[in-house]
Design an enzyme around this catalytic site. Structure first.
Site, PDB file in Angstrom:
ATOM      1  N   TYR A 188      56.186  37.156  44.955  1.00 56.86           N
ATOM      2  CA  TYR A 188      54.669  38.855  45.081  1.00 56.86           C
ATOM      3  C   TYR A 188      54.371  37.866  43.192  1.00 56.86           C
ATOM      4  O   TYR A 188      52.702  38.457  43.525  1.00 56.86           O
ATOM      5  CB  TYR A 188      55.514  39.839  45.005  1.00 56.86           C
ATOM      6  CG  TYR A 188      54.436  41.297  44.592  1.00 56.86           C
ATOM      7  CD1 TYR A 188      53.578  41.305  45.413  1.00 56.86           C
ATOM      8  CD2 TYR A 188      54.997  41.684  43.427  1.00 56.86           C
ATOM      9  CE1 TYR A 188      52.662  42.018  44.949  1.00 56.86           C
ATOM     10  CE2 TYR A 188      54.016  42.789  43.117  1.00 56.86           C
ATOM     11  CZ  TYR A 188      52.827  43.313  43.369  1.00 56.86           C
ATOM     12  OH  TYR A 188      52.333  44.339  42.986  1.00 56.86           O
TER      13      TYR A 188
ATOM     14  N   LEU B  42      43.175  47.938  43.547  1.00 62.55           N
ATOM     15  CA  LEU B  42      44.331  48.643  43.966  1.00 62.55           C
ATOM     16  C   LEU B  42      45.257  47.719  45.189  1.00 62.55           C
ATOM     17  O   LEU B  42      46.401  48.196  45.725  1.00 62.55           O
ATOM     18  CB  LEU B  42      44.607  49.714  44.058  1.00 62.55           C
ATOM     19  CG  LEU B  42      44.437  50.773  42.125  1.00 62.55           C
ATOM     20  CD1 LEU B  42      42.762  50.404  41.624  1.00 62.55           C
ATOM     21  CD2 LEU B  42      45.569  51.879  41.975  1.00 62.55           C
TER      22      LEU B  42
END
Length: 345
Positions: free
Chosen positions: A167, A93
């Site tokens: 991103y 993560l």
């Protein structure tokens, strides 16, 4: 205060379950995932450099003998390899977080996303092909206008001169790399594209809209809606997301696949602001702020972002159990408690 651990085996394990590594485990989603894995009887190693994670998120786990925290970045490859050799599987993560972070720190966001995933995959392969679940993002769909978003749809980004798209593009490269490891090296990987996971512990200062709305209402400040407010999103409670991640990790048919995870209950930002105002503070005002003032000139946003959940439902029979009202109430309860502590100081 949690003391950092840098060596495996620093606590005596009393687990009869598995041992998992959670990178970015001091973050919003990662901390809830670590907590759930511990509750299920597993050992958990959290690796986090605290660039966006917080010690407060993992402090409830401090006294658990099956919990270990490593205060470092996944970019520390020798240390990561040492940890990887001793775990069953990895939840990856660790990454940049939020639109504001992308706009304000694009170099860190891109490098942390791309290089971190490369190191994790390389170490997992070197450790005997340990299974890796990667949390990707709905940002991968870019500016696609095809709704709902299906995992095999074409993706479309804006120009490279617009930092906003960096991103999603870096997350897409993460997916390409993970699938390449799966194809060429038979590394078991699962790729999850998360859609607006929300809940307690999430911070609004990274640009996340729901905690930002709730925080303003709790404080009695205006709830600021960016743009005209007609853009819509779907919100999934973090506990439902964590449930899906755990089940997908244990699902053999999920290996080598990209899977949307979230809710498909769509709500406009105007409707969300009114819902927050009604449930949290009816006296709070709602005001609109131009994108140029909230972000940067020329900022692009998607009008709709809705996942097609056919695949995740077929794999693990997933259905978000908590409603938008449940989410708002949970976030508001945490923020009110925090505000009360501040007021007492």
């Amino acid at each position: 205060m949690i003391k950092p651990k840098t060596q495996k085996g620093s606590k005596e394990s009393k687990s009869t379950g598995r041992r998992y590594l959670v990178t970015g485990g001091a973050g919003f989603i990662g901390s809830w995932l670590a907590e759930r894995l511990l509750a299920d009887g597993h050992d958990v190693v959290v690796m986090d450099d605290l660039s966006t994670g917080r010690l407060d998120n993992i402090s409830p786990l401090e006294d658990n003998p099956r919990f270990e925290w490593v205060n470092d970045s996944v970019a520390n490859e020798p240390l990561l390899q040492n940890i990887m050799d001793d775990v069953h599987a990895v939840y990856h993560l660790a990454s940049g977080v939020g639109v504001l972070s992308v706009l304000q720190s694009p170099v860190h966001t891109i490098e942390a996303t791309l290089y971190g995933t490369e190191v994790v995959l390389n170490c997992a392969a070197a450790a005997g092909n340990k299974k890796v679940l990667i949390t990707s993002s709905s940002e991968v769909y870019g500016k696609s206008a095809k709704v709902p978003f299906q995992e095999d749809d074409d993706i479309a980004f804006g120009p490279t001169t617009m930092t906003r798209w960096s991103y999603g593009c870096s997350k897409a490269v993460d997916e390409f790399l993970a699938l390449a490891y799966h194809q060429e090296m038979k590394l078991p990987v699962v790729l999850t594209r998360l859609f607006n996971t929300v809940g307690p512990r999430q911070r609004g200062d990274f640009g996340m809209v729901l905690p930002r709305f709730v925080s303003a209402a709790v404080k009695g400040a205006p709830i600021q809606v960016y743009g005209d407010g007609l853009q819509s999103r779907c919100f999934c409670h973090v506990h439902d997301t964590v449930e899906a991640l755990i089940k997908l990790m244990d699902c053999p048919d999920a290996e080598g696949r990209v899977i949307n995870v979230g809710s498909d209950a769509e709500v406009s930002m105007n409707a969300l602001a009114e819902r927050v105002r009604a449930r949290v503070n009816p006296k709070a005002a709602v005001e609109h702020v131009p994108y140029e003032k909230a972000y940067v000139s020329g900022f692009e946003d998607l009008r709709r972002r809705v996942p097609d959940l056919t695949r995740v439902r077929g794999l693990i029979n997933f259905k978000a159990a908590r409603t938008l009202d449940d989410i708002i109430d949970d976030v508001a309860a945490e923020m009110r408690a925090k505000q009360e502590r501040i007021d007492k100081l």
